[in-house]
Design a protein around this motif. Structure first.
Motif, PDB file in Angstrom:
ATOM      1  N   UNK A 296       0.838  -1.207   0.000  1.00  0.00           N
ATOM      2  CA  UNK A 296       0.000   0.000   0.000  1.00  0.00           C
ATOM      3  C   UNK A 296       0.867   1.249   0.000  1.00  0.00           C
ATOM      4  N   UNK A 297       1.930   1.220   0.817  1.00  0.00           N
ATOM      5  CA  UNK A 297       2.853   2.363   0.849  1.00  0.00           C
ATOM      6  C   UNK A 297       3.513   2.569  -0.507  1.00  0.00           C
ATOM      7  N   UNK A 298       3.926   1.414  -1.091  1.00  0.00           N
ATOM      8  CA  UNK A 298       4.600   1.471  -2.395  1.00  0.00           C
ATOM      9  C   UNK A 298       3.653   2.086  -3.443  1.00  0.00           C
ATOM     10  N   UNK A 299       2.398   1.676  -3.407  1.00  0.00           N
ATOM     11  CA  UNK A 299       1.425   2.179  -4.392  1.00  0.00           C
ATOM     12  C   UNK A 299       1.257   3.693  -4.227  1.00  0.00           C
ATOM     13  N   UNK A 300       1.222   4.127  -2.969  1.00  0.00           N
ATOM     14  CA  UNK A 300       1.046   5.565  -2.724  1.00  0.00           C
ATOM     15  C   UNK A 300       2.286   6.339  -3.195  1.00  0.00           C
ATOM     16  N   UNK A 301       3.463   5.766  -2.916  1.00  0.00           N
ATOM     17  CA  UNK A 301       4.722   6.381  -3.356  1.00  0.00           C
ATOM     18  C   UNK A 301       4.737   6.498  -4.878  1.00  0.00           C
ATOM     19  N   UNK A 302       4.401   5.396  -5.570  1.00  0.00           N
ATOM     20  CA  UNK A 302       4.408   5.392  -7.040  1.00  0.00           C
ATOM     21  C   UNK A 302       3.451   6.448  -7.584  1.00  0.00           C
ATOM     22  N   UNK A 303       2.293   6.551  -6.942  1.00  0.00           N
ATOM     23  CA  UNK A 303       1.281   7.502  -7.425  1.00  0.00           C
ATOM     24  C   UNK A 303       1.810   8.928  -7.264  1.00  0.00           C
ATOM     25  N   UNK A 304       2.487   9.174  -6.160  1.00  0.00           N
ATOM     26  CA  UNK A 304       3.016  10.537  -5.942  1.00  0.00           C
ATOM     27  C   UNK A 304       4.111  10.859  -6.943  1.00  0.00           C
TER      28      UNK A 304
END
Ligand code: ACO
Length: 311
Positions: free
Chosen positions: A4-12
């Protein structure tokens, strides 16, 4: 949870938002930033040496004051950059240790000698000119603390570039001998300046990932081409010849073509065997050792303060 953190990082990253020190980030992103920012910091600190060599021999009080200010700026850039690296959880002492032991890289360009006063001007014009070309896109780097440090660094670099060009213009308006000194310095610094941008994109192991993460915004080869394109005109105005018989405007590409870079020389310098690598490291080791009493005094003072607060 990490996913979930990775997905948020990628989106940012995809949205072009900045990542801040307290945000979650992949370990490889953190490591890449520590590598690049610390190499950059070391380059600024080692970069004080070639020109520092000329402070006591500047040709006038005005030139001396300008050069002193410039070399001090470089010390300041090193400090902002070490501070930016520290936000990623590394210690300044560990970074310094890596430099002094010869483990850490710093820019190849600072392993060339400064033989005459014209070298100081050419470093401002070409070396700082190349540094600005490389650093302007870093003001938009995805890591906030690095990007913000770069904004100020670039403003100061622009003063460095102009002071170099101005010193060269003065020499070119002087005697034949002064003009020869400028041409000789240009001949020696041109190719090493082009090497500052790093290996060709196809031979650059870090570029692909760093571009995807928005750390690098423009590739090594594209920046090198932009630098060549911008510099040719400046050389004409100055009245010097760039030492490349193959340098030619290519109408179809809309860019200047230039000859092949000597990559053996580049890797030789990067791997510690340039003309000044040994001297540069020895100068940094001596500065560190000579400064031991300052560090000891600062610690003793802090201890005394702490003891006084307790009492
Ligand atoms: N001198 C020394 N080492 C270099 C140079 C150079 N001119 N160019 C590339 N390298 C090294 C890289 O650091 C990398 O080494 P590593 O993997 O062991 O860390 C290796 O060669 C391969 O290069 P790349 O994969 O292209 O590395 P990277 O993606 O980091 O790109 C670059 C290199 C363009 C220098 C990048 O790190 C960068 O933009 N750094 C910030 C700017 C900077 O450091 N400027 C310093 C000079 S300017 C000044 O101080 C005034």
């Amino acid at each position: 949870e990490n996913a979930a953190y990775q997905a948020e990082f990628d989106a940012r990253i995809d949205a072009g938002a900045t990542i801040e020190a307290k945000d979650w980030m992949p370990e490889a992103y953190r490591k890449t930033l520590v590598r690049q920012i610390s190499q950059h910091a070391h380059s600024e600190i080692v970069g004080m040496l070639p020109e520092g060599n000329w402070i006591s021999r500047a040709p006038s009080l005005k030139r001396k004051a300008i050069l002193l200010a410039k070399v001090q700026d470089e010390g300041g850039h090193g400090l902002y950059l070490y501070a930016a690296a520290e936000t990623l959880g590394v210690s300044r002492d560990d970074l310094t240790e890596a430099l002094l032991s010869g483990k850490a890289k710093y820019s190849s360009i600072f392993n060339y000698p400064t033989l005459n006063w014209a070298d100081v001007g050419v470093i401002g014009w070409l070396v700082d000119g190349a540094a600005i070309m490389n650093q302007i896109p870093l003001c938009k780097c995805s890591y906030g603390p690095y990007a913000r440090a770069m904004v100020r660094v670039c403003k100061e670099e622009s003063f460095h570039q102009r002071q170099g060009y101005d010193a060269l213009l003065a020499m070119m308006g002087g005697t034949d001998e002064q003009r020869e000194l400028v041409q000789d310095a240009v001949n020696r610094w041109w190719w090493p300046s082009l090497m500052m941008f790093g290996p060709h994109d196809a031979d650059s192991p870090n570029s692909g990932q760093s571009m995807r993460w928005g750390i690098k915004r423009i590739s090594n080869d594209d920046l090198r081409q932009k630098f060549v394109d911008a510099t040719v005109k400046q050389a004409e105005v100055l009245g010097v010849t760039l030492p490349d018989p193959e340098l030619k405007w290519n109408e179809a590409r809309g860019h200047y073509d230039f000859a092949a870079i000597d990559w053996d020389e580049f890797w030789n310098v990067v791997n510690g065997h340039g003309q000044c690598n040994v001297d540069r490291l020895a100068a940094r080791v001596k500065a560190w050792e000579d400064g031991a009493w300052v560090r000891e005094a600062a610690v003793a003072h802090a201890d005394k303060q702490a003891a006084r607060e307790k009492a």
